[in-house]
Motif scaffolding. Sequence first.
Motif, PDB file in Angstrom:
ATOM      1  N   MET A 140       4.703  -7.169  10.332  1.00 38.77           N
ATOM      2  CA  MET A 140       3.871  -6.731   9.338  1.00 38.77           C
ATOM      3  C   MET A 140       4.105  -7.217   7.955  1.00 38.77           C
ATOM      4  N   SER A 141       3.080  -7.731   7.610  1.00 36.76           N
ATOM      5  CA  SER A 141       3.099  -8.692   6.262  1.00 36.76           C
ATOM      6  C   SER A 141       2.411  -7.894   4.988  1.00 36.76           C
ATOM      7  N   LEU A 142       2.508  -8.425   3.928  1.00 36.57           N
ATOM      8  CA  LEU A 142       2.211  -7.792   2.609  1.00 36.57           C
ATOM      9  C   LEU A 142       0.488  -7.871   2.690  1.00 36.57           C
ATOM     10  N   GLY A 143       0.075  -9.122   3.092  1.00 37.40           N
ATOM     11  CA  GLY A 143      -1.363  -9.488   3.320  1.00 37.40           C
ATOM     12  C   GLY A 143      -1.945  -8.556   4.421  1.00 37.40           C
ATOM     13  N   GLU A 144      -1.404  -8.419   5.445  1.00 33.84           N
ATOM     14  CA  GLU A 144      -1.837  -7.403   6.826  1.00 33.84           C
ATOM     15  C   GLU A 144      -1.925  -6.179   6.246  1.00 33.84           C
ATOM     16  N   THR A 145      -1.405  -5.577   5.251  1.00 33.22           N
ATOM     17  CA  THR A 145      -1.219  -4.284   5.012  1.00 33.22           C
ATOM     18  C   THR A 145      -1.934  -3.802   3.748  1.00 33.22           C
ATOM     19  N   ILE A 146      -1.041  -3.845   2.505  1.00 29.82           N
ATOM     20  CA  ILE A 146      -1.510  -3.850   1.237  1.00 29.82           C
ATOM     21  C   ILE A 146      -2.538  -4.628   1.097  1.00 29.82           C
ATOM     22  N   GLN A 157      -5.133  -5.698   3.174  1.00 24.10           N
ATOM     23  CA  GLN A 157      -6.277  -4.897   3.490  1.00 24.10           C
ATOM     24  C   GLN A 157      -6.907  -3.930   2.807  1.00 24.10           C
ATOM     25  N   PHE A 158      -5.857  -3.172   2.307  1.00 22.49           N
ATOM     26  CA  PHE A 158      -6.332  -1.909   1.318  1.00 22.49           C
ATOM     27  C   PHE A 158      -7.097  -2.656   0.046  1.00 22.49           C
ATOM     28  N   LEU A 159      -6.417  -3.724  -0.547  1.00 25.13           N
ATOM     29  CA  LEU A 159      -6.966  -4.271  -1.879  1.00 25.13           C
ATOM     30  C   LEU A 159      -8.484  -4.976  -1.300  1.00 25.13           C
ATOM     31  N   LEU A 160      -8.525  -5.685  -0.085  1.00 29.27           N
ATOM     32  CA  LEU A 160      -9.709  -6.347   0.116  1.00 29.27           C
ATOM     33  C   LEU A 160     -10.882  -5.136   0.322  1.00 29.27           C
ATOM     34  N   SER A 161     -10.649  -3.845   0.876  1.00 25.98           N
ATOM     35  CA  SER A 161     -11.414  -2.652   0.774  1.00 25.98           C
ATOM     36  C   SER A 161     -11.966  -2.364  -0.642  1.00 25.98           C
ATOM     37  N   ILE A 162     -10.727  -2.090  -1.680  1.00 22.20           N
ATOM     38  CA  ILE A 162     -11.278  -1.895  -2.954  1.00 22.20           C
ATOM     39  C   ILE A 162     -12.182  -2.711  -3.520  1.00 22.20           C
ATOM     40  N   VAL A 163     -12.093  -4.122  -3.340  1.00 23.66           N
ATOM     41  CA  VAL A 163     -13.055  -5.151  -3.849  1.00 23.66           C
ATOM     42  C   VAL A 163     -14.559  -5.329  -3.271  1.00 23.66           C
ATOM     43  N   LEU A 164     -14.515  -4.848  -1.804  1.00 22.23           N
ATOM     44  CA  LEU A 164     -15.741  -4.997  -1.274  1.00 22.23           C
ATOM     45  C   LEU A 164     -16.350  -3.602  -1.721  1.00 22.23           C
ATOM     46  N   THR A 165     -15.742  -2.435  -1.609  1.00 22.43           N
ATOM     47  CA  THR A 165     -16.453  -1.140  -1.869  1.00 22.43           C
ATOM     48  C   THR A 165     -16.917  -1.129  -3.410  1.00 22.43           C
ATOM     49  N   HIS A 166     -16.117  -1.456  -4.280  1.00 23.75           N
ATOM     50  CA  HIS A 166     -16.456  -1.543  -5.735  1.00 23.75           C
ATOM     51  C   HIS A 166     -17.420  -2.657  -6.103  1.00 23.75           C
ATOM     52  N   PHE A 167     -17.502  -3.746  -5.214  1.00 18.97           N
ATOM     53  CA  PHE A 167     -18.698  -4.417  -5.496  1.00 18.97           C
ATOM     54  C   PHE A 167     -19.886  -4.010  -5.409  1.00 18.97           C
ATOM     55  N   LEU A 175      -8.851  -4.923  10.912  1.00 15.87           N
ATOM     56  CA  LEU A 175      -8.983  -4.169   9.578  1.00 15.87           C
ATOM     57  C   LEU A 175      -9.843  -4.848   8.732  1.00 15.87           C
ATOM     58  N   THR A 176     -10.052  -6.115   8.918  1.00 16.77           N
ATOM     59  CA  THR A 176     -10.961  -6.790   7.831  1.00 16.77           C
ATOM     60  C   THR A 176     -12.386  -6.434   8.306  1.00 16.77           C
ATOM     61  N   ILE A 177     -12.690  -6.413   9.590  1.00 20.25           N
ATOM     62  CA  ILE A 177     -13.986  -5.952  10.059  1.00 20.25           C
ATOM     63  C   ILE A 177     -14.351  -4.394   9.607  1.00 20.25           C
ATOM     64  N   PHE A 178     -13.178  -3.522   9.566  1.00 17.12           N
ATOM     65  CA  PHE A 178     -13.348  -2.145   9.265  1.00 17.12           C
ATOM     66  C   PHE A 178     -13.675  -1.776   7.958  1.00 17.12           C
ATOM     67  N   ALA A 179     -12.946  -2.815   6.902  1.00 14.68           N
ATOM     68  CA  ALA A 179     -13.329  -3.007   5.608  1.00 14.68           C
ATOM     69  C   ALA A 179     -14.655  -3.307   5.467  1.00 14.68           C
ATOM     70  N   VAL A 180     -15.155  -4.443   6.024  1.00 12.06           N
ATOM     71  CA  VAL A 180     -16.542  -4.794   5.782  1.00 12.06           C
ATOM     72  C   VAL A 180     -17.606  -3.685   6.260  1.00 12.06           C
ATOM     73  N   TYR A 181     -17.201  -3.063   7.328  1.00 10.33           N
ATOM     74  CA  TYR A 181     -18.052  -2.204   7.792  1.00 10.33           C
ATOM     75  C   TYR A 181     -18.084  -1.027   6.772  1.00 10.33           C
ATOM     76  N   CYS A 182     -17.085  -0.467   6.153  1.00 13.71           N
ATOM     77  CA  CYS A 182     -17.093   0.384   5.187  1.00 13.71           C
ATOM     78  C   CYS A 182     -17.745   0.202   3.975  1.00 13.71           C
ATOM     79  N   ALA A 183     -17.724  -1.061   3.658  1.00 12.63           N
ATOM     80  CA  ALA A 183     -18.733  -1.404   2.530  1.00 12.63           C
ATOM     81  C   ALA A 183     -20.155  -1.244   2.915  1.00 12.63           C
ATOM     82  N   CYS A 184     -20.537  -1.852   3.979  1.00 19.16           N
ATOM     83  CA  CYS A 184     -21.996  -1.666   4.835  1.00 19.16           C
ATOM     84  C   CYS A 184     -22.328  -0.139   4.658  1.00 19.16           C
ATOM     85  N   ALA A 185     -21.378   0.646   5.013  1.00 17.53           N
ATOM     86  CA  ALA A 185     -21.719   2.219   5.162  1.00 17.53           C
ATOM     87  C   ALA A 185     -21.944   2.729   3.756  1.00 17.53           C
TER      88      ALA A 185
END
Length: 353
Positions: free
Chosen positions: A317-323, A325-335, A163-173
């Motif tokens: 499933m933990s909060l960090g692995e689910t919500i 990852q979503f918050l990480l995506s928000i930070v990366l894409t909005h940066f 999921l981290t790889i996918f979040a970084v990939y989305c920011a690059c895309a």
Amino acid sequence: MEANGQYANSKPCHKNEKHGCGCREDVPEVMHRPYVQTGYRRIDQPLYYYVKSVFQRNNEAGNFWTHFLPFLYFAQRYIRMYFIYGNVPYALPFYAHGIGTCYLLLCSSFAHMLSARSKTSCQCAFAIDFAAIYTYGVGMKVPLEFYLCPTQHYWDVSSSVALTIFAVYCACALAASFYASENSWKSAIALSIGLYVVGTAILYGSCMLRYFISDAGFTSVEPMDTYHVSQAVGHHLSLHFFEQLLYLTIGLVFQASNIPERFSSRTFDIFGNSHQFFHLATAMAMYAQSLMLELVVIEIKGKYHGGHFLNDELISMSLGETIGQFLLSIVLTHFVVYLYWLYLRKGEKPKTS
């Protein structure tokens, strides 16, 4: 577009002074919509003008409400689901999808509300909308990863790493899409969709094909043992999966073809144009996804007692692995959006008095 004769035989544009609306030649080219001639709001107005405009006749009011009303529906739906299931681990991926859905619909709504303030405001508003689309993509991948298609079945990585790889990939895309927007926003949209599909196919394509197509009975391959849903539930999952694909296809056809406004000049400038049908189709696809994921949550609920799963093979499933990852995506894409905004500000011409 005008040079190619697209609007050569169209009716003359008449401004609507009552609602402060003008014609396409009154606004920067970046705000132009294909085949839409009228209903453009004035630029450089106070904020309250654009807030008030969503209750008036213009070519963005319908675009606002076709995503804001679904936002209100999904917000109450997921709040209600939270009170039903509570803060249990197995529901966290479902909540991640809900947050992603609501966030995308809200960003889209406000992008349409505020896009007419200036050229830079328009570009930034829809840049945030693009970022929300990718963030929603991560929000959808979280339940897909934990409920149906764990990456470790096909790649030697954990769910968090995938999921981290996918979040970084989305920011690059997203950054690549903004680069393509220098030529045209159509190129940016096409590139954005293409990169998202490619990324999804690399991580989850084989799993999704095997799970949904085999479970629907299209092949003789046995569905993989993921989250142990019953055969009856698996069949409904497949139906909802193909239902969402149908709605997405319908929406993309409307968006790409500009039907019906291309066949009747000015008739659909305000209501009934292709972008509004695209919004409604995507909202229906989100609803199909929500139903599909809720079925899994209901199924897993029966295997969760006393704070643990009855089946030890179920992935934790933990909060960090689910919500998280979503918050990480928000930070990366909005940066990436922030960097794009700095680039636009740098290229702005200073106003002369």
